[in-house]
Design a protein around this motif. Structure first.
Motif, mmCIF file in Angstrom:
data_model
loop_
_atom_site.group_PDB
_atom_site.id
_atom_site.type_symbol
_atom_site.label_atom_id
_atom_site.label_comp_id
_atom_site.label_asym_id
_atom_site.label_seq_id
_atom_site.Cartn_x
_atom_site.Cartn_y
_atom_site.Cartn_z
ATOM 1 N N HIS A 1 46.317 2.873 11.372
ATOM 2 C CA HIS A 1 44.872 2.916 11.717
ATOM 3 C C HIS A 1 43.797 2.522 11.350
ATOM 4 O O HIS A 1 43.188 1.952 11.377
ATOM 5 N N LYS B 1 49.907 12.096 10.262
ATOM 6 C CA LYS B 1 50.279 11.731 9.139
ATOM 7 C C LYS B 1 50.584 12.311 8.051
ATOM 8 O O LYS B 1 50.874 13.688 8.138
ATOM 9 N N ASN C 1 47.123 1.061 3.070
ATOM 10 C CA ASN C 1 48.706 1.223 4.244
ATOM 11 C C ASN C 1 48.925 2.566 4.715
ATOM 12 O O ASN C 1 49.597 2.672 5.513
ATOM 13 N N ASP C 2 47.509 2.193 5.548
ATOM 14 C CA ASP C 2 47.539 2.950 6.496
ATOM 15 C C ASP C 2 47.415 2.718 8.356
ATOM 16 O O ASP C 2 46.868 1.525 7.985
ATOM 17 N N ASN D 1 45.394 11.892 3.851
ATOM 18 C CA ASN D 1 46.740 11.363 5.070
ATOM 19 C C ASN D 1 46.613 9.766 5.201
ATOM 20 O O ASN D 1 45.516 9.115 6.181
ATOM 21 N N ILE D 2 48.180 9.961 5.835
ATOM 22 C CA ILE D 2 48.311 8.433 6.100
ATOM 23 C C ILE D 2 48.822 8.202 6.637
ATOM 24 O O ILE D 2 49.738 8.835 6.291
ATOM 25 N N SER D 3 49.799 7.734 7.905
ATOM 26 C CA SER D 3 50.311 7.288 8.404
ATOM 27 C C SER D 3 51.148 5.686 8.612
ATOM 28 O O SER D 3 50.858 4.603 8.249
ATOM 29 N N GLU D 4 52.267 5.579 8.435
ATOM 30 C CA GLU D 4 53.358 4.164 8.524
ATOM 31 C C GLU D 4 52.810 3.329 9.754
ATOM 32 O O GLU D 4 53.124 2.274 9.522
ATOM 33 N N GLY E 1 46.720 17.087 8.110
ATOM 34 C CA GLY E 1 47.092 15.829 8.607
ATOM 35 C C GLY E 1 48.278 15.258 10.257
ATOM 36 O O GLY E 1 47.807 14.549 10.719
ATOM 37 N N ASN F 1 42.433 11.247 8.349
ATOM 38 C CA ASN F 1 42.794 10.522 6.926
ATOM 39 C C ASN F 1 41.841 11.299 6.014
ATOM 40 O O ASN F 1 43.017 11.516 4.763
#
Length: 144
Positions: free
Chosen positions: A38, A19, A35-36, A10-13, A67, A72
């Motif tokens: 954090h 996420k 591209n995360d 998982n990522i968040s913009e 997420g 992550n």
């Protein structure tokens, strides 16, 4: 050696947003997940949480998805909370080093507000990327 499996990535913009799940990602040395929001040059580049702990939490009525805790990498088959700081984790060519166990929550998240509990502060672990590599769901994770 302990071996587990990656169940989710998982990522968040942007910081402060939930996420979203992705199938694969590059782990970038000294940064974290590509591209995360954090990622960066600090001690909590990558957050990991045990799939089994998320399942237990959901069985108590939480009904949260991958997420939701800001994690992550979701791992099955390894009790991450038992890993001491300094533990090495390999995922293919990538290598992580555990830097922190749990974290303090300064303000409670939406999950805590809804359910009255959140597992990330006591069950989540954090790591830095010391060797780059590409990872995907289903990859094996080894605690060295």
């Amino acid at each position: 050696m302990t071996v587990g499996e990656i169940i989710g990535i998982n990522i968040s913009e942007r910081r402060g947003t939930q996420k979203k799940e992705i199938p694969e990602v590059d782990l970038v040395k000294g940064f974290g997940l590509a591209n995360d929001a954090h990622g960066g040059n600090w001690h909590r580049q990558v957050s990991l949480l045990s799939f089994e702990k998320i399942t237990e939490f959901n069985e108590r009525g939480a009904r949260v998805g991958n997420g939701a805790f800001g994690e992550n990498i979701i791992v099955s088959g390894v009790d991450l909370r038992q890993l001491p700081v300094g533990s090495q984790i390999r995922i293919g060519q990538a290598e992580l080093v555990v830097t922190q166990i749990g974290k303090e929550c300064h303000k409670h998240c939406q999950i805590y507000a809804r359910v009255g509990d959140c597992i990330m502060p006591r069950e989540g672990i954090f790591a830095v990327v010391v060797e780059e590599g590409h990872i995907k769901k289903g990859d094996k994770l080894e605690v060295v």
